[in-house]
Design a protein around this motif. Structure first.
Motif, mmCIF file in Angstrom:
data_model
loop_
_atom_site.group_PDB
_atom_site.id
_atom_site.type_symbol
_atom_site.label_atom_id
_atom_site.label_comp_id
_atom_site.label_asym_id
_atom_site.label_seq_id
_atom_site.Cartn_x
_atom_site.Cartn_y
_atom_site.Cartn_z
ATOM 1 N N VAL A 289 1.015 -1.312 0.019
ATOM 2 C CA VAL A 289 0.163 0.000 0.103
ATOM 3 C C VAL A 289 0.957 1.226 0.169
ATOM 4 N N PHE A 290 0.760 2.101 -0.966
ATOM 5 C CA PHE A 290 1.326 3.402 -0.900
ATOM 6 C C PHE A 290 0.546 4.422 -0.508
ATOM 7 N N ASP A 291 0.940 5.599 0.012
ATOM 8 C CA ASP A 291 0.331 6.497 0.746
ATOM 9 C C ASP A 291 -0.115 7.874 -0.166
ATOM 10 N N ASN A 292 0.408 7.527 -1.539
ATOM 11 C CA ASN A 292 -0.077 8.770 -2.436
ATOM 12 C C ASN A 292 0.111 8.005 -3.819
ATOM 13 N N THR A 293 0.329 8.946 -4.733
ATOM 14 C CA THR A 293 0.006 8.777 -6.252
ATOM 15 C C THR A 293 1.209 8.285 -6.726
ATOM 16 N N ILE A 294 0.965 6.910 -7.640
ATOM 17 C CA ILE A 294 1.986 6.259 -8.446
ATOM 18 C C ILE A 294 2.103 7.026 -9.672
ATOM 19 N N ARG A 295 3.325 7.648 -10.148
ATOM 20 C CA ARG A 295 3.421 8.144 -11.217
ATOM 21 C C ARG A 295 4.145 7.261 -12.497
ATOM 22 N N SER A 296 5.133 6.507 -12.205
ATOM 23 C CA SER A 296 5.746 5.727 -13.196
ATOM 24 C C SER A 296 6.296 4.354 -12.559
ATOM 25 N N LEU A 297 6.313 3.562 -13.575
ATOM 26 C CA LEU A 297 6.592 1.950 -13.361
ATOM 27 C C LEU A 297 7.692 1.727 -13.979
ATOM 28 N N LEU A 298 8.755 0.751 -13.702
ATOM 29 C CA LEU A 298 9.963 0.315 -14.544
ATOM 30 C C LEU A 298 10.334 -0.858 -14.246
ATOM 31 N N LEU A 299 10.293 -1.994 -14.948
ATOM 32 C CA LEU A 299 10.788 -3.416 -15.035
ATOM 33 C C LEU A 299 12.230 -3.193 -15.382
ATOM 34 N N PHE A 300 13.076 -3.713 -14.366
ATOM 35 C CA PHE A 300 14.504 -3.588 -14.664
ATOM 36 C C PHE A 300 15.159 -4.736 -14.020
ATOM 37 N N ASN A 301 15.857 -5.466 -14.753
ATOM 38 C CA ASN A 301 16.631 -6.618 -13.923
ATOM 39 C C ASN A 301 15.804 -7.499 -12.900
ATOM 40 N N SER B 270 13.303 -6.485 -11.174
ATOM 41 C CA SER B 270 12.481 -5.941 -10.413
ATOM 42 C C SER B 270 11.468 -4.826 -10.941
ATOM 43 N N LEU B 271 10.421 -4.196 -10.231
ATOM 44 C CA LEU B 271 9.776 -3.681 -10.522
ATOM 45 C C LEU B 271 9.738 -2.227 -9.901
ATOM 46 N N TYR B 272 10.418 -1.206 -10.370
ATOM 47 C CA TYR B 272 10.661 0.105 -9.923
ATOM 48 C C TYR B 272 9.424 1.120 -9.816
ATOM 49 N N VAL B 273 8.760 1.826 -8.775
ATOM 50 C CA VAL B 273 7.998 2.608 -8.607
ATOM 51 C C VAL B 273 8.248 3.913 -8.429
ATOM 52 N N GLY B 274 7.879 4.950 -9.082
ATOM 53 C CA GLY B 274 7.871 6.364 -8.640
ATOM 54 C C GLY B 274 6.722 7.234 -8.427
ATOM 55 N N GLY B 275 6.708 8.083 -7.807
ATOM 56 C CA GLY B 275 5.587 8.917 -7.662
ATOM 57 C C GLY B 275 5.520 10.106 -6.183
ATOM 58 N N ASP B 276 4.477 10.421 -5.850
ATOM 59 C CA ASP B 276 4.399 11.209 -4.875
ATOM 60 C C ASP B 276 4.323 10.659 -3.473
ATOM 61 N N PHE B 277 4.381 9.483 -3.387
ATOM 62 C CA PHE B 277 4.296 8.610 -1.907
ATOM 63 C C PHE B 277 5.522 8.898 -1.115
ATOM 64 N N VAL B 278 5.216 8.967 0.227
ATOM 65 C CA VAL B 278 6.202 8.980 1.317
ATOM 66 C C VAL B 278 6.069 7.757 2.148
ATOM 67 N N GLY B 279 5.387 7.037 1.960
ATOM 68 C CA GLY B 279 5.170 5.715 2.854
ATOM 69 C C GLY B 279 4.772 4.516 2.078
ATOM 70 N N VAL B 280 5.201 3.456 2.481
ATOM 71 C CA VAL B 280 4.951 2.208 2.057
ATOM 72 C C VAL B 280 4.448 1.270 2.940
#
Length: 217
Positions: free
Chosen positions: A24-36, A38-48
């Motif tokens: 559960v993320f506490d704010n918006t997810i803006r980008s996803l990237l599969l690499f090696n 793993s799934l990397y998640v970027g966004g406005d969240f500060v908590g997981v």
């Protein structure tokens, strides 16, 4: 089927989303990237999962579980040049994950992430170790505004666009091609800089002119 923020769907058939993915993320997810793997998640969240994890997280794409050992925390120290939130855009190539957005400091990997003395200046774009998120301070393009878009093209060139006017103290207000430096540059820096200098991004940045002779590293 209830899912919060992140869901995995089949691309071959109808049906419910993949079981698990309870992160559960506490704010918006803006980008996803599969690499090696793993799934990397970027966004406005500060908590997981109610634990501090600033703006970029690493997820197991199989079951959605969060990797708490990956931490970068691109930190926004003040009112920066943007009209939006502290977003994160992602790209990856070779041995590095690249993070762009509206930030000017990142965690340096030493000490508590709750102490701002443990953050180093590295504005708007960084490259990090994809395993633990620690940033590479020798790679420092130094734009003066947020990086909004990144993509790798031929010859391992990283193309970026954003709200900057300068890149490495040079006038750059459109798409910029950044060529990641590799082992040869690191060998050069380790040879010609002292141990103290080699850990200072101002000295080791490829664009830095330490001698003020109009010849960058």
């Amino acid at each position: 089927t209830q899912r919060v923020d992140l869901v995995k769907l089949s691309t071959t058939s109808w049906g419910p989303p993949t079981a698990g993915y309870a992160t559960v993320f506490d704010n918006t997810i803006r980008s996803l990237l599969l690499f090696n793997g793993s799934l990397y998640v970027g966004g406005d969240f500060v908590g997981v999962n109610s634990i501090y994890q600033g703006y970029v997280a690493k997820i197991n794409p199989a079951d959605g579980s969060w990797d708490p050992n990956f931490f970068t925390d691109p930190y926004q120290s003040g009112s920066l040049t943007t009209s939006g939130a502290n977003f994160s855009v992602l790209a990856a190539n070779g041995n590095y994950l690249y993070i762009g957005g509206n930030f000017d400091y990142v965690w340096n990997g030493n000490g508590s992430e709750y102490d701002l003395n443990n953050y180093n200046y590295s504005p708007y774009i960084v490259r990090v170790n994809p395993t633990n998120g620690i940033y590479d301070e020798s790679w420092s393009p130094y734009p003066d505004g947020p990086v909004n878009v990144m993509t790798f093209q031929t010859n391992n060139d990283l193309w970026v666009w954003g709200l900057y006017d300068l890149m490495g103290d040079q006038s750059m207000s459109d798409v910029v091609i950044l060529r990641p430096t590799g082992a040869s540059y690191q060998t050069w820096a380790n040879t010609f800089f002292s141990a103290a200098q080699s850990t200072n991004a101002y000295y080791t940045s490829p664009d830095w002119d330490l001698g003020s002779g109009s010849v960058a590293n």
